[in-house]
Scaffold this motif. Structure first.
Motif, short mmCIF file in Angstrom:
data_model
loop_
_atom_site.label_atom_id
_atom_site.label_comp_id
_atom_site.label_asym_id
_atom_site.label_seq_id
_atom_site.Cartn_x
_atom_site.Cartn_y
_atom_site.Cartn_z
N ALA B 235 0.83 -1.20 0.00
CA ALA B 235 0.00 0.00 0.00
C ALA B 235 0.87 1.26 0.00
CB ALA B 235 -0.94 -0.01 1.21
N ALA B 242 -3.68 7.26 -1.52
CA ALA B 242 -4.30 5.98 -1.84
C ALA B 242 -4.19 5.02 -0.66
CB ALA B 242 -3.67 5.37 -3.08
N MET B 244 -4.21 5.80 2.44
CA MET B 244 -5.22 6.20 3.42
C MET B 244 -6.59 5.60 3.07
SD MET B 244 -5.71 7.75 6.21
CE MET B 244 -4.89 9.21 6.79
N THR B 245 -6.93 5.60 1.78
CA THR B 245 -8.23 5.05 1.40
C THR B 245 -8.25 3.53 1.55
OG1 THR B 245 -7.77 4.67 -0.94
CG2 THR B 245 -8.45 6.88 -0.31
N LEU B 246 -7.08 2.91 1.71
CA LEU B 246 -7.04 1.47 2.00
C LEU B 246 -6.90 1.23 3.50
CD1 LEU B 246 -4.69 0.37 -0.92
CD2 LEU B 246 -7.15 -0.01 -0.76
N GLY B 247 -7.04 2.29 4.28
CA GLY B 247 -7.06 2.14 5.73
C GLY B 247 -5.69 2.23 6.39
N ILE B 248 -4.69 2.75 5.68
CA ILE B 248 -3.35 2.78 6.23
C ILE B 248 -2.79 4.19 6.28
CG2 ILE B 248 -0.97 2.07 5.82
CD1 ILE B 248 -2.29 -0.50 4.61
#
Lengths: 257, 353
Positions: B235, B242, B244-248
């Motif tokens: 990620a 991007a 952040m939008t995957l939760g990281i």
């Protein structure tokens, strides 16, 4: 899921970019944000998907407080298709889409049968299943954007945010991506440039200018030549076309250069 | 490109086999050549206690001592250092999202050099009232000081950015190199200056059994940690937004990864000096075959790094009879042409497009 934004403000060093915006996206509703370049559309969305932190105001996804929750908790519920799809390193399409499963996985968990199925399903939806082993960096802009959409779908989102998802795409992919999102029947908030497309797909529109909501309502009620003149400083005529019964906006080329 | 578990497992097994064979070959060759099978026997006997005839009578004690006291600790150190440097290289490249990163990019090498120079040139003058200045400890402290400075510099003001990190690394590098050179310039003893310049070329000849457990434990723990981080490292390559939008939240993970890999690099550098190119080249070579997916990349990088350094070390020990080239020279002599070849072939984009 339902998105509620209440009195959201955002400033960067004394400059207020978002000025107390409130908006709502109901369950299953496709809502659009339109406005000129630099009006704060993208910044507003970035606040909602946690890349930037609001100066004040509240953002809720159903009962989930987006500002206070962890990025992982939000990513389990909300998918984002943005313009940030350039990477310096190479992945296959399948690897890219598999990354959508990231928020659902624990640290040492490997990919399960269910993950593989969800990825296959997402790839089929965007018509890229047969190309899944191609390298992402060699794809065209339209294909890249479909991969990013597939990645968001693999997240199993209950809410979608689209940040100008159809930029640089030819008309076929613009229609394909928006139709696909519309068919998901989940709450969607999309920043769009093309007013005709916005009128065609959105059930409700928010018009933003200078960081504030200028007006909001159903496209056919609020999209008027007067509004377009006020927001974009362009003269136009708006009418329903015979072919699709959708609104058409004809712009007049006279503009102060 | 490796993209299924079966290919991956077979490559992994192949490399593990290759690693063991390389180790045994390397153990057998040196100023005293020992047959491959005798080496196997001695190793089997020493590691398992298995009774395969009385080893001490079949093979002269001198030979088994050469293997057990001198070569084995050295090979183990080579494996650990090769694996560690290659691992740190791939972690740095992911954390900084830049294919040019290597383990030393945050000024670690210049920090360690300063510590080592300080210890070599001033150590014995100050030791009378400050106690012994251990070279390894000084080099380690220098490396940690440099990393700490870089992290502080790059987090001042707004949030840490990759560009600020790289610039801070360059600045700290320049400062610490200048300080080391200052020490060398004013140093009166020629022997000390020579030691400093040898130290910066890297050496694995000081390996002893007593040093192995600590450094092995550090490399294994950190290695296992990074093997578990492949999702986050993937990620990372998507960029901050991007991810952040995957939760990281990359800002958090980037700092953790930089600190951990800096500690590992500092341990390695302080033990064996500066060994260049391994951390930069190995991840790139492996990426040609595996792609950027860290699930496959990280384990293979670790193995290939270890194997690569075994063979370069063997070359360093044997290319000139009765003498030994500093390993840092050999890795660069080897690594640079490989890198040039990759540049010319252009098939591999170095991550760029």
């Amino acid at each position: 899921m339902k998105l509620t934004v209440n009195n959201l403000s955002f400033s960067v060093s004394d400059l207020e970019i978002i000025k107390s915006i409130s908006l709502k996206v109901n369950e299953g509703q496709f809502v659009g944000i339109i406005g000129p370049n630099g009006c704060g559309k993208s910044t507003l969305l970035k606040n909602i998907y946690k890349v930037t932190k609001p100066s004040s105001g509240m953002i809720f996804l159903d009962d989930l407080d987006i500002v206070k929750s962890s990025p992982k908790a939000i990513a389990k519920k909300m998918g984002v298709v943005g313009q940030f799809n350039n990477t310096n390193f190479d992945f296959t399409i399948r690897d890219m889409v598999m990354m959508g499963r990231t928020p659902h996985k624990k640290m040492l968990e490997s990919d399960s049968k269910e993950d593989e199925d969800l990825v296959n399903c997402a790839l089929r939806k965007v018509n890229l299943k047969q190309h899944e082993l191609k390298h992402f960096s060699y794809l065209s802009g339209g294909e890249k954007q479909r991969v990013i959409l597939a990645r968001a779908l693999a997240q199993e989102p209950q809410f979608l945010i689209l940040d100008e998802p159809t930029n640089h795409l030819d008309i076929k992919y613009q229609i394909q991506i928006l139709s696909l999102v519309q068919s998901l029947k989940i709450g969607t908030l999309a920043a769009l440039h093309d007013l005709s497309l916005a009128a065609m797909y959105c059930e409700y529109l928010y018009v933003i200018k200078d960081g504030q909501v200028l007006t909001h309502g159903k496209p056919e009620e609020i999209l008027t030549p007067a509004l377009v003149k006020e927001v974009y400083e362009v003269d136009c005529q708006i009418y329903q076309n015979e072919y699709t019964k959708n609104l058409v906006i004809a712009y007049h080329p006279n503009i102060a250069i | 490109m490796v993209n299924n578990k079966r290919t991956f497992s077979s490559i992994l097994l192949l490399l593990i086999g290759l690693l063991f064979i390389s180790m045994i070959v390397s153990v057998s060759i040196g100023q005293v050549n020992i047959s491959f099978f005798d080496s196997c026997k001695i190793l089997l006997y020493k590691f398992t206690g298995l009774n395969i005839g009385n080893v001490d009578t079949v093979i002269p004690k001198m030979i088994s001592d050469v293997i057990w006291q001198i070569r084995i600790p050295r090979i183990l150190l080579v494996v650990i250092v090769g694996a560690g440097l290659a691992l740190c290289g791939s972690v740095m490249q992911a954390s900084i999202q830049n294919p040019l990163a290597d383990p030393y990019i945050l000024g670690i090498s210049s920090g360690a050099s300063l510590g080592a120079t300080f210890s070599i040139i001033l150590g014995h003058k100050l030791s009378s009232f400050l106690g012994e200045f251990d070279l390894i400890i000084c080099a380690f402290l220098g490396a940690i000081l440099a990393t700490f400075l870089v992290l502080v510099l790059s987090s001042v003001g707004e949030k840490m950015s990759v560009i600020k990190l790289i610039l801070a690394g360059t600045v700290v590098n320049a400062l610490f190199t200048a300080l080391s050179n200052l020490f060398v310039y004013f140093a009166k003893d020629a022997e000390g200056v020579r030691s400093v310049s040898f130290w910066t070329m890297g050496s694995l000849s000081s390996a002893e059994w007593k040093d192995i457990p600590l450094i092995a434990a550090i490399v294994i723990i950190i290695g296992v940690f990074f093997l578990s981080q492949w999702r986050i490292m993937n990620a990372m390559l998507m960029g901050d937004d991007a991810a952040m939008t995957l939760g990281i939240n990359l800002n958090v993970y980037r700092k953790i990864y930089l600190v951990i890999s800096a500690i590992l690099t500092a341990v390695i550098v302080s033990t064996c000096g500066i060994i260049g190119f391994v951390g930069l080249v190995i991840p790139h070579i492996v990426r040609i075959f595996t792609g950027s997916n860290h699930r496959y990349l990280v384990p293979i990088v670790i193995l290939v790094g270890a194997i690569f350094l075994i063979w370069t070390d063997l070359l360093a020990r044997t290319v000139i009879s009765n003498s030994e080239l500093p390993i840092g020279i050999v890795t660069s002599l080897f690594g640079a042409p490989v890198f040039m070849h990759m540049l010319i072939k252009k098939k591999y984009g170095f991550g760029g497009n």
